[in-house]
Scaffold this active site. Sequence first.
Site, PDB file in Angstrom:
ATOM      1  CD1 TRP A   1      -2.270   2.065   0.453  1.00  0.00           C
ATOM      2  CD2 TRP A   1      -2.747   1.399   2.541  1.00  0.00           C
ATOM      3  NE1 TRP A   1      -3.016   2.938   0.824  1.00  0.00           N
ATOM      4  CE2 TRP A   1      -3.348   2.765   2.231  1.00  0.00           C
ATOM      5  CE3 TRP A   1      -2.987   0.899   3.851  1.00  0.00           C
ATOM      6  CZ2 TRP A   1      -4.365   3.464   2.879  1.00  0.00           C
ATOM      7  CZ3 TRP A   1      -4.115   1.366   4.655  1.00  0.00           C
ATOM      8  CH2 TRP A   1      -4.616   2.605   4.253  1.00  0.00           C
TER       9      TRP A   1
ATOM     10  CE1 TYR B   1      -4.491  -0.425  -1.043  1.00  0.00           C
ATOM     11  CE2 TYR B   1      -2.461  -2.117  -1.072  1.00  0.00           C
ATOM     12  CZ  TYR B   1      -3.826  -1.563  -0.548  1.00  0.00           C
ATOM     13  OH  TYR B   1      -4.262  -2.428   0.238  1.00  0.00           O
TER      14      TYR B   1
END
Length: 327
Positions: free
Chosen positions: A21, A56
């Site tokens: 992430w 992401y």
Amino acid sequence: MQYRTLGKTGYQISTISFGAWAIGGTWGETRDEDSMHALHRALDLGVNFIDTADVYGDGHSERLIARLRRERSDSFYVATKAGRRLNPHTAAGYNRENLRSFIERSLRNLEAETVDLLQLHCPPSEVYERDEVYGILDDFVREGLLRAYGVSVETVDEALTAIEHSNVASVQIIFNAFRMKPAEQFFAAAREREVGIIARVPLASGLLTGKLTGKTTFEQDDHRNFNRNGEAFDRGETFSGVDYETGLAAVQRLRPLVADGATLAQFALRWILMFPDVTCAIPGARNPRQVEDNVAAADLPALSEEQMRRVQQVYDELIREQVHALW
């Protein structure tokens, strides 16, 4: 590095894996070269499982992983997620057309023919109850778009609902010293159904590194700045839903439990691995040093019964009331 089996997939994956992430976005400024050095170092140290998502950095994290595959011959597994591209994010959006579109986009980003593990990305709770969604994913497995699928959840109840469906191979859930409910109410059921458990947000968005203070500031595009009260997505994703000042106080209670030569972050990761039902933890890393620190946790000695008891005590006295009933 130690390895455990990821549920029905049969994949043997590193107990400390790589959460991607942070290299995608919403964690402040990142540099791709630093991110690539971190990914390479992870492989060097035996990490063989990378978790990402199509949102992401709007696919940027996936594309960095594709670059890693081009630059390395090592074999490793990639898990990605689908669903959060929906706007509005509704249960009705989890249909065949949308899911196929998301998966095919991820495959292009990853420069891959098949997704090793596709996870529904914290959909609305009712999605976990819809047989047709799992049927669509089963069809995609038969087509060869996916090798396996699982779910990423916000709550224990969602996890328990999802694993009633026999082909769910894994559940990704927030689990750390500030979020203990999964161990009490979910792990045994997952074990019975041979479901892998991926512990996400293992360091409570940095609180459990021990590096944050009351004076720490966060960049504007860092979710620790803009999502403390759930303004952008579920509040539990930021600091595990714990009030920041309470989290700092709990960290001070945990510091004396850390053995000489280890860091609080390593202690927190080793605490997670004390639960054999957890397949892996997926801390993020934006540079090689963070990777090295994370991976070292896998080789720490087992925590003592007294250490485990005192972590539980900190949770019960400071944290439980804030989070236990909510997730």
